[in-house]
Design an enzyme around this catalytic site. Structure first.
Site, PDB file in Angstrom:
ATOM      1  CB  THR A 167      -1.018   0.033   1.218  1.00 44.10           C
ATOM      2  OG1 THR A 167      -1.698  -1.147   1.139  1.00 44.10           O
ATOM      3  CG2 THR A 167      -1.708   1.161   1.659  1.00 44.10           C
ATOM      4  CD  GLU A 183      -2.157  -9.311  10.211  1.00 43.27           C
ATOM      5  OE1 GLU A 183      -2.815 -10.235  10.515  1.00 43.27           O
ATOM      6  OE2 GLU A 183      -1.096  -9.274  10.623  1.00 43.27           O
ATOM      7  N   GLY A 184      -4.542  -5.397   7.264  1.00 43.71           N
ATOM      8  CA  GLY A 184      -5.656  -4.580   7.391  1.00 43.71           C
ATOM      9  C   GLY A 184      -6.555  -4.626   8.473  1.00 43.71           C
ATOM     10  CB  ILE A 237     -13.824  -3.014   2.577  1.00 46.49           C
ATOM     11  CG1 ILE A 237     -14.688  -3.130   1.424  1.00 46.49           C
ATOM     12  CG2 ILE A 237     -13.382  -1.663   3.402  1.00 46.49           C
ATOM     13  CD1 ILE A 237     -16.219  -2.157   1.923  1.00 46.49           C
ATOM     14  N   GLY A 238     -10.376  -3.346   3.425  1.00 52.70           N
ATOM     15  CA  GLY A 238      -9.270  -3.262   4.343  1.00 52.70           C
ATOM     16  C   GLY A 238      -9.374  -2.061   4.844  1.00 52.70           C
ATOM     17  CB  THR A 280       0.933   0.142   5.234  1.00 58.31           C
ATOM     18  OG1 THR A 280       1.464  -0.906   4.311  1.00 58.31           O
ATOM     19  CG2 THR A 280       2.138   0.735   5.913  1.00 58.31           C
TER      20      THR A 280
HETATM   21  N1  ASN Z   1      -0.252  -3.654   2.067  1.00 62.26           N
HETATM   22  C1  ASN Z   1      -1.220  -3.093   2.916  1.00 62.26           C
HETATM   23  O1  ASN Z   1      -0.905  -2.079   3.667  1.00 62.26           O
HETATM   24  C2  ASN Z   1      -2.671  -3.584   2.711  1.00 62.26           C
HETATM   25  C3  ASN Z   1      -3.897  -2.974   3.336  1.00 62.26           C
HETATM   26  N2  ASN Z   1      -3.370  -2.435   4.778  1.00 62.26           N
HETATM   27  C4  ASN Z   1      -5.029  -3.896   3.465  1.00 62.26           C
HETATM   28  O2  ASN Z   1      -5.033  -4.714   4.506  1.00 62.26           O
HETATM   29  O3  ASN Z   1      -5.605  -3.786   2.594  1.00 62.26           O
END
Ligand code: ASN
Length: 332
Positions: free
Chosen positions: A203, A255-256, A232-233, A253
């Protein structure tokens, strides 16, 4: 880098290309990422020198990151379990806490600009899927086929994730290897002479405090590789992946699901407000106490011109710059 404190009053900017870097990431991939982050910082710095507002600068910088296929946003987005792209983004303007967010985009070239239009042109905060696409068409934003977003690297990574029967976080690769993905990974590892697990995309985000002390934040993503369609994250969720107020701006950014549970971005503001911590203290505190087992990182700026970065992953692609000439880009 954890950023640094500077004297009151100057502008500051930070960018990220995701937390969770494979420890074996080849040098050339690191350098490529650093060059892109530096280019984005330079774009932001020129804009700030030309007196663009924080909200304009975060949008401008994230558009650049979305357009480059290196990170996981816009072109180069992570793929769903069906091999399609569903992008999401959010933007927040600190002074009045105005915000806009989008999810489930399949044809919008720059999701962050659609999030901005949701903020500026609708009475709502968040549009998703068919309704968001319809709004994009009505606004006349640039649309492209879904294939535009799909890169060869990501097709390889999706295959890898499916063989390991997992959602692919790059910081989870050791887990994949021990849970039966090892043999498959070894067969699949090479692409263009480089190990494809090491392309793990992440991200992007940008936070800015401008000369007036106004803070803004923007985050954009394709989400997680091999995610369910419709998932949806944290990135489009105000307070989780993105937050800005009169005090601070934050983009997260990682683990959503863990970021959502901890409302990570808002927590930075909350501990500053209620515990009286400065930006660095607040960032350290939330990373240490709010994530439980979750893996994540964030960048933040304060209205005083402080800039900070924190993460509990092996690394995080990030960079920051301040008005007094300080500029730093880092991975580990
Ligand atoms: N790479 C990421 O940061 C993923 C993002 N936070 C999600 O879980 O959608």
């Amino acid at each position: 880098m954890t950023g640094r404190e500077i004297k009151m009053g100057g502008w500051a900017i930070a960018v990220h290309g995701g937390a969770g870097v494979d420890p074996n990431l080849p040098n050339e991939r690191q350098e490529e990422a650093k060059r892109l982050l530096t280019r984005c910082l330079d774009i932001g710095i020129s804009a700030l020198r030309s007196n663009l507002s924080a909200i304009d600068v975060v949008e401008l910088v994230v558009r650049e990151l979305e357009t480059d296929p290196l990170f996981n946003s816009g072109r180069g987005s992570a793929l769903t379990e069906k091999g399609t792209v569903e992008m999401e983004a959010s933007i927040m303007d600190g002074p009045k806490r105005r915000c806009g967010a989008v999810s489930g985009l399949t044809t919008v070239k720059n999701p962050i600009s659609l999030a901005r239009l949701v903020m500026d042109k609708t009475p709502h905060s968040y549009l998703g899927f068919a309704g968001a696409e319809e709004f994009a068409r009505k606004q006349g934003v640039e649309l492209v086929d879904n294939e535009y977003f799909i890169t060869e690297d990501n097709v390889g990574m999706l295959k890898l994730a499916k063989e390991a029967n997992s959602i692919l976080f790059d910081y989870r690769i050791p887990t994949l290897t021990t849970c039966g993905g090892g043999a498959a990974m070894e067969n699949q590892l090479q692409m263009n002479g480089l190990p494809i697990s090491l392309y793990a995309p992440e991200t992007v985000g940008c936070v800015v405090v401008d000369k007036q002390g106004h803070c803004a934040a923007a985050t954009s993503t394709g989400g997680l590789m091999n995610k369910m369609t419709g998932r949806i994250g944290d990135s489009p969720l105000i307070g989780s992946g993105t937050y800005a107020c009169d005090l601070v701006a934050v983009s997260c950014t990682g683990e959503g699901e863990a970021i959502i549970r901890s409302t990570l971005a808002r927590e930075v503001a909350a501990v500053m407000e209620y515990k009286g911590l400065n930006l660095h203290g607040a960032v350290d505190y939330v990373i240490k106490t709010r994530l439980d087992e979750g893996k994540a990182g964030l960048i933040a700026v304060s209205k005083n011109g402080e800039v900070a970065c924190g993460f509990n992953t092996t690394g995080m692609f990030r960079g920051c710059a301040t008005e007094d000439g300080f500029l730093e880009v880092g991975v580990w």
